[in-house]
Design an enzyme around this catalytic site. Structure first.
Site, mmCIF file in Angstrom:
data_model
loop_
_atom_site.group_PDB
_atom_site.id
_atom_site.type_symbol
_atom_site.label_atom_id
_atom_site.label_comp_id
_atom_site.label_asym_id
_atom_site.label_seq_id
_atom_site.Cartn_x
_atom_site.Cartn_y
_atom_site.Cartn_z
ATOM 1 N N GLY A 120 0.851 -1.193 0.000
ATOM 2 C CA GLY A 120 0.000 0.000 0.000
ATOM 3 C C GLY A 120 0.881 1.235 0.000
ATOM 4 N N LEU A 121 0.259 2.376 -0.220
ATOM 5 C CA LEU A 121 0.992 3.640 -0.283
ATOM 6 C C LEU A 121 1.663 3.957 1.053
ATOM 7 C CD1 LEU A 121 -1.759 5.762 -2.078
ATOM 8 C CD2 LEU A 121 0.423 5.036 -3.085
ATOM 9 N N SER A 122 2.614 4.852 1.026
ATOM 10 C CA SER A 122 3.228 5.315 2.276
ATOM 11 C C SER A 122 2.127 5.974 3.113
ATOM 12 C CB SER A 122 4.327 6.341 1.938
ATOM 13 O OG SER A 122 4.854 6.868 3.126
ATOM 14 N N GLY A 123 2.068 5.640 4.379
ATOM 15 C CA GLY A 123 1.042 6.212 5.257
ATOM 16 C C GLY A 123 -0.309 5.521 5.156
ATOM 17 N N GLY A 163 -1.015 2.593 6.218
ATOM 18 C CA GLY A 163 -1.289 1.875 7.477
ATOM 19 C C GLY A 163 -0.674 0.489 7.538
ATOM 20 N N SER A 220 2.431 -0.646 8.393
ATOM 21 C CA SER A 220 3.174 -0.957 9.633
ATOM 22 C C SER A 220 2.234 -1.006 10.824
ATOM 23 C CB SER A 220 4.237 0.105 9.912
ATOM 24 O OG SER A 220 5.178 0.103 8.909
ATOM 25 N N SER A 265 6.157 -1.798 -1.730
ATOM 26 C CA SER A 265 6.211 -2.752 -2.853
ATOM 27 C C SER A 265 5.218 -2.387 -3.954
ATOM 28 C CB SER A 265 6.002 -4.195 -2.368
ATOM 29 O OG SER A 265 4.911 -4.340 -1.501
HETATM 30 P P1 ADP Z 1 2.763 2.764 6.276
HETATM 31 O O1 ADP Z 1 3.469 1.691 7.048
HETATM 32 O O2 ADP Z 1 1.787 2.223 5.271
HETATM 33 O O3 ADP Z 1 3.691 3.790 5.677
HETATM 34 P P2 ADP Z 1 1.991 3.721 8.869
HETATM 35 O O4 ADP Z 1 1.409 2.541 9.521
HETATM 36 O O5 ADP Z 1 3.402 4.110 9.221
HETATM 37 O O6 ADP Z 1 1.834 3.570 7.291
HETATM 38 O O7 ADP Z 1 1.100 4.997 9.158
HETATM 39 C C1 ADP Z 1 -0.317 4.993 9.058
HETATM 40 C C2 ADP Z 1 -0.895 6.156 9.897
HETATM 41 O O8 ADP Z 1 -2.322 6.145 9.726
HETATM 42 C C3 ADP Z 1 -0.626 5.968 11.378
HETATM 43 O O9 ADP Z 1 -0.350 7.231 11.924
HETATM 44 C C4 ADP Z 1 -1.966 5.391 11.904
HETATM 45 O O10 ADP Z 1 -2.184 5.719 13.247
HETATM 46 C C5 ADP Z 1 -2.971 6.096 11.000
HETATM 47 N N1 ADP Z 1 -4.260 5.375 10.824
HETATM 48 C C6 ADP Z 1 -5.483 5.910 11.012
HETATM 49 N N2 ADP Z 1 -6.467 4.990 10.807
HETATM 50 C C7 ADP Z 1 -5.844 3.843 10.477
HETATM 51 C C8 ADP Z 1 -6.321 2.521 10.167
HETATM 52 N N3 ADP Z 1 -7.608 2.195 10.146
HETATM 53 N N4 ADP Z 1 -5.410 1.582 9.868
HETATM 54 C C9 ADP Z 1 -4.077 1.888 9.874
HETATM 55 N N5 ADP Z 1 -3.573 3.098 10.177
HETATM 56 C C10 ADP Z 1 -4.439 4.079 10.491
#
Ligand code: ADP
Length: 199
Positions: free
Chosen positions: A33-36, A38, A40, A107
């Site tokens: 999935g995209l950066s941010g 969720g 991780s 990825s």
């Molecule tokens: P990635 O690993 O895809 O780059 P992260 O997990 O680092 O993304 O960040 C996702 C952000 O979105 C976190 O700050 C998390 O708290 C927030 N968030 C809000 N709602 C959700 C959700 N339902 N699932 C996952 N993350 C969420």
């Protein structure tokens, strides 16, 4: 330098035995999935739920792997491919050890994810698509990267300067925009139970 005189050493204890001891089927949860989006956050929440259920799991997180094993790699196309190749090989070894492995990397390219899938046996590779619209990711911007990318300070940022090829047939499709982290994590665990990977 590539060595040519090495052979794969058969081991006395095989994957099946290791998995039986752990009362689970080994598998690789490949979050994309995209950066941010969720990845991780959800992968960590799933790992915690698995631990509570006394399952044996391990999370290979994108940023952490880039600090060590892949610390020599950048973000050129060539390095991104090598990044995924090494992660796939490590994940394969962990699956061989009987674990439920999670990888959380953007990825972005279908071919790379297919390469990871090709290293595993049928049913072991589980693609988890963390489907969050870019506007939402950009609003969250947990690492401030979108801001930098919009300011032109990060070249080839996925979703802005570089493509993200969404999975067409992910095993698990998660819409994070309308669900809590716990609900998203539970969706993954429910899938693992349904597939009899965990009890
Ligand atoms: P990635 O690993 O895809 O780059 P992260 O997990 O680092 O993304 O960040 C996702 C952000 O979105 C976190 O700050 C998390 O708290 C927030 N968030 C809000 N709602 C959700 C959700 N339902 N699932 C996952 N993350 C969420």
């Amino acid at each position: 330098m590539k060595t040519e005189n090495t052979v794969w050493h058969p081991q006395h204890i095989d994957k099946k035995q290791r998995a039986e001891l752990k009362k689970q089927k080994p598998a690789l949860l490949w979050y994309t999935g995209l950066s941010g989006s969720g990845k991780s956050t959800i992968a960590n929440a799933v790992d915690a739920l698995l631990f509570e259920r006394q399952c044996h799991s391990y999370l290979l997180d994108g940023d952490n792997v880039r600090h060590g094993l892949n610390g020599d790699l950048g973000f050129s196309d060539q390095d991104r491919v090598e990044n995924i190749r090494r992660i796939s090989e490590v994940a394969k070894l962990f699956v061989d050890a009987g674990l439920i492995v999670s990888t959380a990397f953007i990825s972005p390219f279908r071919a790379d994810r297919a390469l990871a899938e090709s290293k595993l046996n049928q049913g072991e590779f589980i693609e988890v698509f963390i489907d969050t619209p870019i506007e939402v990711c950009e609003q969250r911007d947990p690492k401030g990267l979108y801001k930098l990318a919009r300011a032109g300070e990060i070249k080839d940022f996925t979703g802005i300067g570089s493509a993200y090829e969404a999975p067409e047939t992910a095993h698990i499709h998660i819409d994070t925009d309308n669900k809590s982290v716990q609900q998203c994590a539970q969706q993954v665990v429910n899938y693992l139970i349904k597939q009899q990977i965990i009890q």
